[in-house]
Write a protein that holds these residues in place. Sequence first.
Motif, PDB file in Angstrom:
ATOM      1  N   LEU A   7       0.829  -1.344   0.165  1.00 34.77           N
ATOM      2  CA  LEU A   7       0.199   0.071  -0.068  1.00 34.77           C
ATOM      3  C   LEU A   7       0.879   1.210  -0.017  1.00 34.77           C
ATOM      4  N   LYS A  17      -4.716  10.186  -1.005  1.00 43.05           N
ATOM      5  CA  LYS A  17      -4.770   9.227  -1.979  1.00 43.05           C
ATOM      6  C   LYS A  17      -4.106   7.718  -1.506  1.00 43.05           C
ATOM      7  N   VAL A  19      -3.256   3.911  -2.811  1.00 42.19           N
ATOM      8  CA  VAL A  19      -3.155   2.796  -3.885  1.00 42.19           C
ATOM      9  C   VAL A  19      -2.496   1.438  -3.268  1.00 42.19           C
ATOM     10  N   ILE A  20      -3.006   0.352  -3.906  1.00 45.03           N
ATOM     11  CA  ILE A  20      -2.479  -1.078  -3.536  1.00 45.03           C
ATOM     12  C   ILE A  20      -1.954  -1.522  -4.809  1.00 45.03           C
ATOM     13  N   SER A  29      -5.689  -1.550  -6.688  1.00 43.16           N
ATOM     14  CA  SER A  29      -7.065  -0.696  -6.236  1.00 43.16           C
ATOM     15  C   SER A  29      -6.440   0.673  -5.860  1.00 43.16           C
ATOM     16  N   LYS A  30      -7.760   1.365  -5.734  1.00 37.86           N
ATOM     17  CA  LYS A  30      -7.374   2.840  -5.043  1.00 37.86           C
ATOM     18  C   LYS A  30      -8.558   3.523  -4.446  1.00 37.86           C
ATOM     19  N   GLY A  31      -8.044   4.551  -3.722  1.00 35.46           N
ATOM     20  CA  GLY A  31      -9.113   5.078  -3.013  1.00 35.46           C
ATOM     21  C   GLY A  31      -8.555   6.688  -2.683  1.00 35.46           C
ATOM     22  N   THR A  48     -10.949   2.764   1.531  1.00 35.35           N
ATOM     23  CA  THR A  48     -11.352   2.496   0.141  1.00 35.35           C
ATOM     24  C   THR A  48     -10.642   1.455  -0.570  1.00 35.35           C
ATOM     25  N   ALA A  49      -9.205   1.906  -0.676  1.00 38.01           N
ATOM     26  CA  ALA A  49      -8.508   1.159  -1.322  1.00 38.01           C
ATOM     27  C   ALA A  49      -8.440  -0.383  -0.744  1.00 38.01           C
ATOM     28  N   ASP A  52     -11.754  -2.182  -1.689  1.00 35.80           N
ATOM     29  CA  ASP A  52     -11.770  -2.513  -3.453  1.00 35.80           C
ATOM     30  C   ASP A  52     -11.159  -3.882  -3.656  1.00 35.80           C
ATOM     31  N   PHE A 245      -3.122  10.109  -8.525  1.00 38.19           N
ATOM     32  CA  PHE A 245      -2.410   9.163  -7.613  1.00 38.19           C
ATOM     33  C   PHE A 245      -0.908   8.997  -7.616  1.00 38.19           C
TER      34      PHE A 245
END
Length: 264
Positions: A7, A17, A19-20, A29-31, A48-49, A52, A245
């Motif tokens: 992450l 922001k 992301v994984i 995924s991202k958030g 969220t990430a 997801d 991101f």
Amino acid sequence: MAQERFLGLDVGSTASKAVIVDSDGELVSKGIAQGGAGTKGPDEAMGTALADAGMDRADLAQSCATGYGRKLATWTDIERSELSCHALGASKLFEGVHTVIDVGGQDAKVLRLGRDGKLEKFVMNDKCAAGTGRFLDVMASVFGCDVSELSDYDEQADDVTSISSTCTVFAESEVISKLASGVPIANIVAGVHESVVDRTYGLAMRVGVEPNVAMTGGVALNDSLRRRLEKRLGYPIAASELSQFNGAIGAALYARRNFLSGRE
Ligand code: ADP
């Protein structure tokens, strides 16, 4: 064997922001959440990430924080500077990139990358809101619209109404008075965009622009502004829906790199 997940969290000034990425460094995924350092934003973006990706925090092999508020993200394993993360993220997002123009909520920076994607040189404006997303946010609120609508307004412009004040506070008064004197919003938006382009161009000239050029940060989502900057620089500027991101992607790639090197 299940793939490891990494992450990256970019705790920005206005937005967080996350992301994984997987063990090949590919996005899983991202958030994104409004609110940066000192707000719920970082946790929301990360939540969220993770959701997801169908994961919990404990499933992460490693995590890395970056951005303005990275010191506050105490639960991440490591941290890296914004410059390092933007350089690494952009090398992944934009093949063959040598100049990265990052315009975020509170600062703007231009990075020059070498052939190997390493950071060679950079300049930064983090002293003044002019030329940053903050300037655009303030103007959008004067126009009574969302910052994401500025690009569409600019497309309708038939003239550019120059904004002579560089200071955000004075420029805001200038915009209010132009609106009151009946100048169409679209033309003022075009002038506001040109003002940001002026500042960004000045920064870029200090570093020296070498193609390929890419734009990152939330302001990269403003297509009209990016096109104006392309015209001024004389180079095409790549952007992606993942531009905002970029720092988080770089951070996730650092987490992956750190984890894999510890395993060697
Ligand atoms: P930070 O990391 O400092 O929080 P970001 O790179 O996330 O900054 O950029 C935030 C800025 O991006 C905002 O201040 C806003 O001006 C701009 N922005 C965000 N979303 C959009 C959008 N959809 N369209 C145009 N501009 C945007």
